[in-house]
Design a protein around this motif. Structure first.
Motif, short mmCIF file in Angstrom:
data_model
loop_
_atom_site.label_atom_id
_atom_site.label_comp_id
_atom_site.label_asym_id
_atom_site.label_seq_id
_atom_site.Cartn_x
_atom_site.Cartn_y
_atom_site.Cartn_z
N ASP A 1 40.88 40.86 42.12
CA ASP A 1 40.24 40.77 40.81
C ASP A 1 38.75 40.99 40.99
O ASP A 1 38.15 40.48 41.94
N LEU A 2 38.13 41.74 40.09
CA LEU A 2 36.69 42.00 40.14
C LEU A 2 36.05 41.60 38.83
O LEU A 2 36.61 41.83 37.76
N ASN A 3 34.88 41.00 38.93
CA ASN A 3 34.06 40.68 37.77
C ASN A 3 32.66 41.23 38.03
O ASN A 3 32.07 40.96 39.08
N LEU A 4 32.13 42.00 37.09
CA LEU A 4 30.83 42.61 37.23
C LEU A 4 29.96 42.27 36.03
O LEU A 4 30.46 42.13 34.92
N GLY A 5 28.68 42.18 36.28
CA GLY A 5 27.74 41.97 35.19
C GLY A 5 26.46 42.74 35.45
O GLY A 5 26.01 42.84 36.60
N LEU B 1 43.58 44.90 40.56
CA LEU B 1 43.02 46.25 40.68
C LEU B 1 44.00 47.25 41.27
O LEU B 1 44.08 48.39 40.81
N PHE B 2 44.77 46.89 42.29
CA PHE B 2 45.66 47.85 42.95
C PHE B 2 47.09 47.82 42.41
O PHE B 2 47.99 48.38 43.01
N ASN B 3 47.29 47.17 41.26
CA ASN B 3 48.58 47.15 40.57
C ASN B 3 49.72 46.66 41.46
O ASN B 3 50.76 47.29 41.57
N GLU B 4 49.51 45.53 42.11
CA GLU B 4 50.54 44.94 42.98
C GLU B 4 51.65 44.31 42.13
O GLU B 4 51.37 43.49 41.26
N PRO B 5 52.90 44.69 42.36
CA PRO B 5 54.00 44.06 41.62
C PRO B 5 54.28 42.66 42.15
O PRO B 5 53.99 42.35 43.31
#
Length: 67
Positions: free
Chosen positions: A9-13, A29-33
């Motif tokens: 998970d990424l959070n940017l500001g 982000l990498f769409n892991e099932p």
């Protein structure tokens, strides 16, 4: 049970001025099932997967301000 998985998970500001900033968030982000398994001591390997959840990556953008 749910199998172990690694998700990013990424959070940017970014602050545009003293009172205004832009925010962005990306979950998984990498769409892991996610896999759910259900089995007993004699269940063969091919029959252990019970459910597979594929939610995809979730993106959100926003503007944050104080007035």
């Amino acid at each position: 049970y749910l199998t172990a998985s690694t998700m990013l998970d990424l959070n940017l500001g970014y602050r545009l001025s003293r009172r205004l900033s832009l925010t962005a968030s990306i979950n998984n982000l990498f769409n892991e099932p996610r896999k759910r398994l259900r089995y007993g001591s004699e269940t063969p390997g091919y029959a252990r997967d019970y459910q597979i959840f594929e939610y995809g990556a979730l993106f959100s953008l926003g503007i944050k301000g104080t007035f």
